[in-house]
Design an enzyme around this catalytic site. Structure first.
Site, PDB file in Angstrom:
ATOM      1  N   ARG A 128      53.556  54.289  46.270  1.00 26.00           N
ATOM      2  CA  ARG A 128      54.784  54.754  45.635  1.00 26.00           C
ATOM      3  C   ARG A 128      55.023  56.203  46.043  1.00 26.00           C
ATOM      4  O   ARG A 128      54.171  57.041  45.793  1.00 26.00           O
ATOM      5  CB  ARG A 128      54.579  54.707  44.118  1.00 26.00           C
ATOM      6  CG  ARG A 128      55.597  53.860  43.442  1.00 26.00           C
ATOM      7  CD  ARG A 128      55.415  53.931  41.970  1.00 26.00           C
ATOM      8  NE  ARG A 128      55.186  52.601  41.435  1.00 26.00           N
ATOM      9  CZ  ARG A 128      54.553  52.365  40.322  1.00 26.00           C
ATOM     10  NH1 ARG A 128      54.033  53.365  39.618  1.00 26.00           N
ATOM     11  NH2 ARG A 128      54.411  51.143  39.875  1.00 26.00           N
ATOM     12  N   ARG A 146      34.340  33.916  38.555  1.00 27.91           N
ATOM     13  CA  ARG A 146      33.670  35.222  38.478  1.00 27.91           C
ATOM     14  C   ARG A 146      33.851  35.714  37.064  1.00 27.91           C
ATOM     15  O   ARG A 146      34.752  35.304  36.345  1.00 27.91           O
ATOM     16  CB  ARG A 146      34.262  36.219  39.487  1.00 27.91           C
ATOM     17  CG  ARG A 146      33.666  36.018  40.875  1.00 27.91           C
ATOM     18  CD  ARG A 146      33.907  37.193  41.772  1.00 27.91           C
ATOM     19  NE  ARG A 146      33.178  38.400  41.416  1.00 27.91           N
ATOM     20  CZ  ARG A 146      31.893  38.633  41.692  1.00 27.91           C
ATOM     21  NH1 ARG A 146      31.159  37.739  42.302  1.00 27.91           N
ATOM     22  NH2 ARG A 146      31.328  39.783  41.352  1.00 27.91           N
ATOM     23  N   ARG A 186      34.641  49.848  35.663  1.00 27.15           N
ATOM     24  CA  ARG A 186      35.613  50.596  34.856  1.00 27.15           C
ATOM     25  C   ARG A 186      34.965  50.989  33.538  1.00 27.15           C
ATOM     26  O   ARG A 186      34.032  50.332  33.081  1.00 27.15           O
ATOM     27  CB  ARG A 186      36.824  49.743  34.479  1.00 27.15           C
ATOM     28  CG  ARG A 186      37.545  49.080  35.581  1.00 27.15           C
ATOM     29  CD  ARG A 186      38.917  48.613  35.147  1.00 27.15           C
ATOM     30  NE  ARG A 186      38.920  47.587  34.098  1.00 27.15           N
ATOM     31  CZ  ARG A 186      40.002  46.987  33.648  1.00 27.15           C
ATOM     32  NH1 ARG A 186      41.189  47.318  34.129  1.00 27.15           N
ATOM     33  NH2 ARG A 186      39.939  46.065  32.712  1.00 27.15           N
ATOM     34  N   GLU A 211      32.441  48.041  32.209  1.00 25.73           N
ATOM     35  CA  GLU A 211      32.631  46.679  32.736  1.00 25.73           C
ATOM     36  C   GLU A 211      31.837  46.487  34.033  1.00 25.73           C
ATOM     37  O   GLU A 211      31.964  47.284  34.962  1.00 25.73           O
ATOM     38  CB  GLU A 211      34.119  46.435  33.045  1.00 25.73           C
ATOM     39  CG  GLU A 211      34.990  46.489  31.806  1.00 25.73           C
ATOM     40  CD  GLU A 211      36.430  46.052  32.063  1.00 25.73           C
ATOM     41  OE1 GLU A 211      37.182  45.947  31.100  1.00 25.73           O
ATOM     42  OE2 GLU A 211      36.800  45.828  33.245  1.00 25.73           O
ATOM     43  N   TYR A 235      44.422  31.981  37.502  1.00 21.89           N
ATOM     44  CA  TYR A 235      44.564  33.221  36.732  1.00 21.89           C
ATOM     45  C   TYR A 235      46.029  33.400  36.343  1.00 21.89           C
ATOM     46  O   TYR A 235      46.913  33.368  37.195  1.00 21.89           O
ATOM     47  CB  TYR A 235      44.094  34.452  37.534  1.00 21.89           C
ATOM     48  CG  TYR A 235      44.318  35.701  36.707  1.00 21.89           C
ATOM     49  CD1 TYR A 235      43.387  36.102  35.758  1.00 21.89           C
ATOM     50  CD2 TYR A 235      45.516  36.415  36.808  1.00 21.89           C
ATOM     51  CE1 TYR A 235      43.626  37.186  34.942  1.00 21.89           C
ATOM     52  CE2 TYR A 235      45.757  37.506  35.985  1.00 21.89           C
ATOM     53  CZ  TYR A 235      44.813  37.884  35.060  1.00 21.89           C
ATOM     54  OH  TYR A 235      45.048  38.950  34.237  1.00 21.89           O
ATOM     55  N   ASP A 248      48.515  36.017  33.897  1.00 23.01           N
ATOM     56  CA  ASP A 248      48.690  37.081  32.916  1.00 23.01           C
ATOM     57  C   ASP A 248      49.264  36.462  31.649  1.00 23.01           C
ATOM     58  O   ASP A 248      49.686  35.308  31.647  1.00 23.01           O
ATOM     59  CB  ASP A 248      49.643  38.154  33.464  1.00 23.01           C
ATOM     60  CG  ASP A 248      48.896  39.234  34.255  1.00 23.01           C
ATOM     61  OD1 ASP A 248      47.689  39.428  34.000  1.00 23.01           O
ATOM     62  OD2 ASP A 248      49.519  39.878  35.108  1.00 23.01           O
TER      63      ASP A 248
HETATM   64  P1  FAD Z   1      42.019  31.500  26.675  1.00 23.87           P
HETATM   65  O1  FAD Z   1      42.409  32.796  26.102  1.00 23.87           O
HETATM   66  O2  FAD Z   1      40.760  31.456  27.448  1.00 23.87           O
HETATM   67  O3  FAD Z   1      41.929  30.425  25.502  1.00 23.87           O
HETATM   68  C1  FAD Z   1      41.296  29.178  25.666  1.00 23.87           C
HETATM   69  C2  FAD Z   1      40.621  28.847  24.359  1.00 23.87           C
HETATM   70  O4  FAD Z   1      40.114  27.498  24.423  1.00 23.87           O
HETATM   71  C3  FAD Z   1      39.413  29.741  24.066  1.00 23.87           C
HETATM   72  O5  FAD Z   1      39.550  30.326  22.795  1.00 23.87           O
HETATM   73  C4  FAD Z   1      38.224  28.767  24.101  1.00 23.87           C
HETATM   74  O6  FAD Z   1      37.225  29.087  23.155  1.00 23.87           O
HETATM   75  C5  FAD Z   1      38.901  27.443  23.735  1.00 23.87           C
HETATM   76  N1  FAD Z   1      38.155  26.271  24.200  1.00 23.87           N
HETATM   77  C6  FAD Z   1      37.722  26.032  25.457  1.00 23.87           C
HETATM   78  N2  FAD Z   1      37.041  24.850  25.498  1.00 23.87           N
HETATM   79  C7  FAD Z   1      37.057  24.353  24.236  1.00 23.87           C
HETATM   80  C8  FAD Z   1      36.499  23.191  23.635  1.00 23.87           C
HETATM   81  N3  FAD Z   1      35.809  22.317  24.350  1.00 23.87           N
HETATM   82  N4  FAD Z   1      36.688  22.980  22.323  1.00 23.87           N
HETATM   83  C9  FAD Z   1      37.384  23.875  21.571  1.00 23.87           C
HETATM   84  N5  FAD Z   1      37.913  25.015  22.077  1.00 23.87           N
HETATM   85  C10 FAD Z   1      37.750  25.249  23.400  1.00 23.87           C
HETATM   86  N6  FAD Z   1      46.738  39.324  31.019  1.00 23.87           N
HETATM   87  C11 FAD Z   1      47.707  40.279  30.943  1.00 23.87           C
HETATM   88  O7  FAD Z   1      48.897  39.952  30.836  1.00 23.87           O
HETATM   89  N7  FAD Z   1      47.368  41.616  30.934  1.00 23.87           N
HETATM   90  C12 FAD Z   1      46.082  42.045  31.036  1.00 23.87           C
HETATM   91  O8  FAD Z   1      45.834  43.263  31.027  1.00 23.87           O
HETATM   92  C13 FAD Z   1      45.048  41.055  31.143  1.00 23.87           C
HETATM   93  N8  FAD Z   1      43.762  41.434  31.256  1.00 23.87           N
HETATM   94  C14 FAD Z   1      42.788  40.461  31.377  1.00 23.87           C
HETATM   95  C15 FAD Z   1      41.457  40.863  31.510  1.00 23.87           C
HETATM   96  C16 FAD Z   1      40.451  39.915  31.668  1.00 23.87           C
HETATM   97  C17 FAD Z   1      39.025  40.345  31.803  1.00 23.87           C
HETATM   98  C18 FAD Z   1      40.796  38.537  31.694  1.00 23.87           C
HETATM   99  C19 FAD Z   1      39.734  37.492  31.887  1.00 23.87           C
HETATM  100  C20 FAD Z   1      42.114  38.128  31.538  1.00 23.87           C
HETATM  101  C21 FAD Z   1      43.124  39.087  31.388  1.00 23.87           C
HETATM  102  N9  FAD Z   1      44.455  38.718  31.215  1.00 23.87           N
HETATM  103  C22 FAD Z   1      45.429  39.680  31.125  1.00 23.87           C
HETATM  104  C23 FAD Z   1      44.850  37.284  31.168  1.00 23.87           C
HETATM  105  C24 FAD Z   1      44.869  36.712  29.736  1.00 23.87           C
HETATM  106  O9  FAD Z   1      43.591  36.815  29.162  1.00 23.87           O
HETATM  107  C25 FAD Z   1      45.302  35.242  29.811  1.00 23.87           C
HETATM  108  O10 FAD Z   1      46.606  35.159  30.302  1.00 23.87           O
HETATM  109  C26 FAD Z   1      45.266  34.502  28.481  1.00 23.87           C
HETATM  110  O11 FAD Z   1      44.155  34.814  27.714  1.00 23.87           O
HETATM  111  C27 FAD Z   1      45.256  33.018  28.755  1.00 23.87           C
HETATM  112  O12 FAD Z   1      45.294  32.295  27.544  1.00 23.87           O
HETATM  113  P2  FAD Z   1      44.736  30.816  27.486  1.00 23.87           P
HETATM  114  O13 FAD Z   1      45.106  30.295  26.150  1.00 23.87           O
HETATM  115  O14 FAD Z   1      45.140  30.062  28.691  1.00 23.87           O
HETATM  116  O15 FAD Z   1      43.150  30.944  27.646  1.00 23.87           O
END
Ligand code: FAD
Length: 378
Positions: free
Chosen positions: A186, A259, A290, A315, A363, A365
């Site tokens: 930028r 990962r 971080r 981290e 992945y 967000d």
């Molecule tokens: P999850 O949040 O993983 O929810 C899935 C749920 O299912 C979990 O609670 C799990 O326990 C449950 N589950 C799984 N298997 C079972 C089972 N057999 N029985 C019962 N329950 C079960 N996004 C951003 O926009 N900004 C950010 O800054 C950002 N930072 C991130 C940093 C990290 C380290 C990570 C890993 C992700 C980040 N994200 C970020 C992405 C964000 O976390 C995801 O978009 C979001 O959490 C996805 O939601 P989800 O419901 O798909 O998954």
């Protein structure tokens, strides 16, 4: 036939499951959400430590340019004005602003105008291209060569090399070039990490967002779907599954790889440790990638001093194995081919919707996760 108690059994109380439950409930559907964890929220869950919302599964900053999604989350809980502007502590011991912008170039070379910065970048890129030509290399063969021709030696060595090697657990010279096809710079003094129109953190933390989404919805925690699949299948007409897709099919084709990140969280007896929420450590000599200082997501200016303590998380990027949190899907051919085989099975299911980062092995967000759920209801 006896009517089932619920229209939807939603496996997973993360952002996907909670948003789905919210929208379905608003349309008069009966939903039961189960989660194997002891809390709702999935990876956006925050644990309160010393009055500070600690992002337990990694720092989460909400950002989007989609007005509909921004209005939707703000209708559940208002968001603050947090703007992500990370710093990098480099091998030369200096602090640099990210993303690469005029502040970074001023800190690195003392250049004060965009023209001076551009001239310096061009000079460094030309040097890298010449070195490759002298060695008879036509196309960059790895991430290191790619980065050198995109941004030059100084930025690569101070801000990219060490960080990337820690993230991937391999030297940049062994990583494929395609990982960084572009390195945006930028030419303005603008430290905002995102290019989106809207960003922030829910005022009071992410748990309020999830609690708001799940208001009026039946939730059972500490409940693993696989411990009693048949029973759970019988309670609802449809299943919304947000867990791991390979686990749903009992790993019949093999296990998908991830990962992960390990967090080392510490309470410090001082009000302000690093003055910023996110500081990247780009030196190979520092084992973590971080440090997150959580209070800065929600306290600005001198309000940081209202709490005499602070909480930081270091981290560490690492390979994933069973028992660890599966964070980032591996984007290689082997894993994508394996996912396609599971996906083909999922596409044949009539009463199961697979959604979210684990079920789609992708992945996402947070905002795109909400967009995915909107799509189902649109
Ligand atoms: P999850 O949040 O993983 O929810 C899935 C749920 O299912 C979990 O609670 C799990 O326990 C449950 N589950 C799984 N298997 C079972 C089972 N057999 N029985 C019962 N329950 C079960 N996004 C951003 O926009 N900004 C950010 O800054 C950002 N930072 C991130 C940093 C990290 C380290 C990570 C890993 C992700 C980040 N994200 C970020 C992405 C964000 O976390 C995801 O978009 C979001 O959490 C996805 O939601 P989800 O419901 O798909 O998954």
């Amino acid at each position: 036939m006896r009517e089932k108690k619920y229209d939807y059994l939603i496996v997973g109380a993360g952002l996907f499951g909670a948003t789905f439950a919210h929208l379905a409930t608003k349309r008069g559907k009966r939903c039961l959400v189960i989660d194997k964890r002891s809390h709702v929220g999935g990876n956006v869950y925050c644990e309160e430590i010393e009055g500070i919302n600690v992002h337990k599964y990694g720092a989460h900053i909400f950002h989007t340019s989609d007005r509909r999604i921004w209005d939707f989350v703000n209708s559940i809980v208002p968001f603050n004005r947090y703007t992500n502007s990370p710093l990098a502590k480099a091998p030369d011991g200096k602090l640099y602003n990210l993303p690469f912008n005029m502040n970074t170039f001023y800190q690195m070379w003392g250049v004060k105008t965009p023209a001076e910065a551009q001239a310096k970048l061009d000079e460094q890129r030309r040097e890298a291209i010449k070195r490759m030509e002298d060695d008879g290399i036509k196309e960059p063969r790895n991430l290191e060569e790619q980065a050198l021709i995109l941004i030059g030696r100084d930025v690569y060595e101070q801000l990219i090399k060490g960080y990337t090697e820690k993230q991937w657990g391999r030297p940049c010279s062994e990583l494929p070039a395609f990982i960084i096809r572009r390195l945006p710079v930028r030419m303005t003094f603008d430290n905002d990490y995102f290019n989106d129109s809207f960003q922030g953190i829910p005022i009071g933390g992410y748990n309020l967002l999830i609690d708001g989404l799940l208001k009026g919805v039946d939730v059972k925690l500490g409940t693993d779907f696989f411990n009693n699949c048949e029973c759970w299948r019988s309670v609802a007409d449809k299943i919304v599954f947000t867990g791991k897709i390979d686990e749903f099919y009992d790993y019949r084709f093999g296990k998908l790889e991830y990962r992960t990140v390990r967090f080392e969280t510490e309470v410090l007896d001082e009000p302000n440790n690093q003055g910023n929420a996110v500081v990247n450590y780009t030196s190979p000599d520092v084992p973590y990638t971080r440090i997150i200082e959580h209070k800065h997501f929600e306290a600005f200016g001198n309000a940081v001093y209202d709490n005499p303590k602070t909480v930081i998380s270091r981290e560490y990027s690492s390979e994933w194995c069973d028992g660890m949190e599966p964070f980032y899907p591996v984007n290689d051919k082997k894993n994508q081919d394996l996912y396609s085989r599971y996906r083909a099975l999922a596409d044949m299911e009539r009463n199961v919707i697979f959604g979210g980062r684990l079920a789609e092995y992708k992945y996402y967000d947070m905002a795109p996760i909400i967009a995915r759920v909107f799509n189902y209801f649109d």
